[in-house]
Design a protein around this motif. Structure first.
Motif, PDB file in Angstrom:
ATOM      1  N   VAL A  90      12.581 -29.913 -47.413  1.00 42.10           N
ATOM      2  CA  VAL A  90      12.510 -30.601 -46.126  1.00 42.10           C
ATOM      3  C   VAL A  90      12.316 -29.589 -44.993  1.00 42.10           C
ATOM      4  O   VAL A  90      11.514 -29.803 -44.077  1.00 42.10           O
ATOM      5  CB  VAL A  90      13.764 -31.470 -45.888  1.00 42.10           C
ATOM      6  N   PHE A  91      13.037 -28.476 -45.059  1.00 42.83           N
ATOM      7  CA  PHE A  91      12.852 -27.416 -44.061  1.00 42.83           C
ATOM      8  C   PHE A  91      11.404 -26.924 -44.070  1.00 42.83           C
ATOM      9  O   PHE A  91      10.778 -26.766 -43.018  1.00 42.83           O
ATOM     10  CB  PHE A  91      13.814 -26.252 -44.312  1.00 42.83           C
ATOM     11  N   GLY A  92      10.871 -26.690 -45.263  1.00 37.54           N
ATOM     12  CA  GLY A  92       9.483 -26.234 -45.380  1.00 37.54           C
ATOM     13  C   GLY A  92       8.501 -27.235 -44.792  1.00 37.54           C
ATOM     14  O   GLY A  92       7.555 -26.850 -44.093  1.00 37.54           O
ATOM     15  N   ALA A  93       8.732 -28.511 -45.044  1.00 31.39           N
ATOM     16  CA  ALA A  93       7.854 -29.540 -44.479  1.00 31.39           C
ATOM     17  C   ALA A  93       7.940 -29.548 -42.953  1.00 31.39           C
ATOM     18  O   ALA A  93       6.924 -29.701 -42.267  1.00 31.39           O
ATOM     19  CB  ALA A  93       8.225 -30.909 -45.050  1.00 31.39           C
ATOM     20  N   GLY A  94       9.138 -29.359 -42.423  1.00 33.66           N
ATOM     21  CA  GLY A  94       9.296 -29.278 -40.971  1.00 33.66           C
ATOM     22  C   GLY A  94       8.574 -28.077 -40.394  1.00 33.66           C
ATOM     23  O   GLY A  94       7.955 -28.160 -39.324  1.00 33.66           O
ATOM     24  N   LEU A  95       8.634 -26.966 -41.101  1.00 31.10           N
ATOM     25  CA  LEU A  95       7.942 -25.749 -40.664  1.00 31.10           C
ATOM     26  C   LEU A  95       6.431 -25.952 -40.670  1.00 31.10           C
ATOM     27  O   LEU A  95       5.735 -25.556 -39.727  1.00 31.10           O
ATOM     28  CB  LEU A  95       8.344 -24.584 -41.567  1.00 31.10           C
ATOM     29  N   VAL A  96       5.922 -26.597 -41.711  1.00 29.97           N
ATOM     30  CA  VAL A  96       4.486 -26.888 -41.778  1.00 29.97           C
ATOM     31  C   VAL A  96       4.086 -27.804 -40.622  1.00 29.97           C
ATOM     32  O   VAL A  96       3.048 -27.601 -39.985  1.00 29.97           O
ATOM     33  CB  VAL A  96       4.114 -27.515 -43.144  1.00 29.97           C
ATOM     34  N   ALA A 108       9.527 -31.835 -35.686  1.00 30.25           N
ATOM     35  CA  ALA A 108       9.651 -30.754 -36.664  1.00 30.25           C
ATOM     36  C   ALA A 108      11.047 -30.140 -36.637  1.00 30.25           C
ATOM     37  O   ALA A 108      11.620 -29.835 -37.687  1.00 30.25           O
ATOM     38  CB  ALA A 108       8.593 -29.689 -36.406  1.00 30.25           C
ATOM     39  N   ILE A 109      11.593 -29.977 -35.442  1.00 26.77           N
ATOM     40  CA  ILE A 109      12.942 -29.409 -35.319  1.00 26.77           C
ATOM     41  C   ILE A 109      13.989 -30.384 -35.853  1.00 26.77           C
ATOM     42  O   ILE A 109      14.905 -29.987 -36.576  1.00 26.77           O
ATOM     43  CB  ILE A 109      13.221 -29.002 -33.859  1.00 26.77           C
TER      44      ILE A 109
END
Length: 128
Positions: A90-96, A108-109
């Motif tokens: 989930v963190f990675g998806a937010g970063l993308v 995203a945050i």
């Protein structure tokens, strides 16, 4: 700190259940697809299958985060690993999302920060 990590993971899971509902169930409602930057119904209809797929991706991440949070102590051999994997995904998806569409930085945050904190708290408690 483990309890805080589990609570954050559960919140992440519940948020992603809601995202699944928006993307896969309520998608054609203008108020919903506009949240994702799709401004007209014709475009929303064209993107319906993509968002259905993306919604289920979010549901599977939600299931992982919720499973890890709820069954953390019952299945100590793998529930923590599922929690960490789901939260990092989930963190990675937010970063993308942040990198690919900076205009959606707030989303995203909201998506990426809680799972990152959950993972950090988990690892601090394992090493502390």
């Amino acid at each position: 700190m483990i309890l805080a990590a589990r609570i954050l993971a559960a919140i992440v899971g519940l948020l992603h259940v809601w995202i699944f509902i928006m993307e896969s169930v309520l998608w054609m409602r203008p108020r919903i697809h506009r949240r994702f930057g799709v401004t007209d119904t014709k475009s929303a209809e064209a993107m319906k299958a993509v968002f259905l797929n993306q919604g289920f991706y979010n549901l599977f991440l939600a299931i992982g985060a919720l499973y890890g949070a709820i069954f953390f102590e019952i299945h100590p051999g793998y529930a923590p690993a599922i929690l960490v994997f789901s939260c990092l995904s989930v963190f990675g998806a937010g970063l993308v999302l942040l990198v690919s569409k900076p205009a959606m930085a707030r989303a995203a945050i909201i998506q990426g920060f809680p799972p990152l904190i959950a993972v950090v708290l988990y690892f601090i408690s394992c090493n502390g």
